[in-house]
Enzyme design. Sequence first.
Site, PDB file in Angstrom:
ATOM      1  CG  ASN A   1       0.854   0.471   3.619  1.00 35.91           C
ATOM      2  OD1 ASN A   1       0.251   0.616   4.668  1.00 35.91           O
ATOM      3  ND2 ASN A   1       0.553  -0.491   2.771  1.00 35.91           N
TER       4      ASN A   1
ATOM      5  CB  SER B   1       2.110  -2.866   0.246  1.00 37.74           C
ATOM      6  OG  SER B   1       2.124  -1.567   0.781  1.00 37.74           O
TER       7      SER B   1
END
Length: 158
Positions: free
Chosen positions: A13, A17
């Site tokens: 992350n 993303s």
Amino acid sequence: MKKTSVLFVCMGNICRSPSADGIFRDRLAKAGWSDLVAVDSAGTHSYHIGHAPDERTQAAAERRGYDLSALRARRVEASDFERFEWIVAMDNANVAELTARSPAAFRHKIVRLMDFATRHDATEVPDPYYGGAQGFETVLDYIEDGLDGLLVRLGQAD
């Protein structure tokens, strides 16, 4: 378009993303749909919880007019499977991890971003973390393509 929610997922992350998160928010704002789609991103692993997106990711996104600086990494939580209508993974390893962790009733929500792409035939958004600068540009090309397709798909929803 009906109200919906989208969670973008990669491993840590901090690259893929959050890029999808920030770019999608930008696309939704330009379409006038920000109030209709809740957007978030998370990682399958907890390596970078609380960290801002990778500096190289932020620089590549900024060159295209996207600001990712407010985003912070978090790990996918059990509640995410129920809370989000779309769980959009960047690659097959993310799909496998999400599928293994998801209750059976929510597995239908897990999709790959590149399944919505129309300009690139790749099936995955590659992880640019250990590569050079061009990898971050390729990631943004793929993400923009997949998000454009996802936006069309959401626009067709009742």
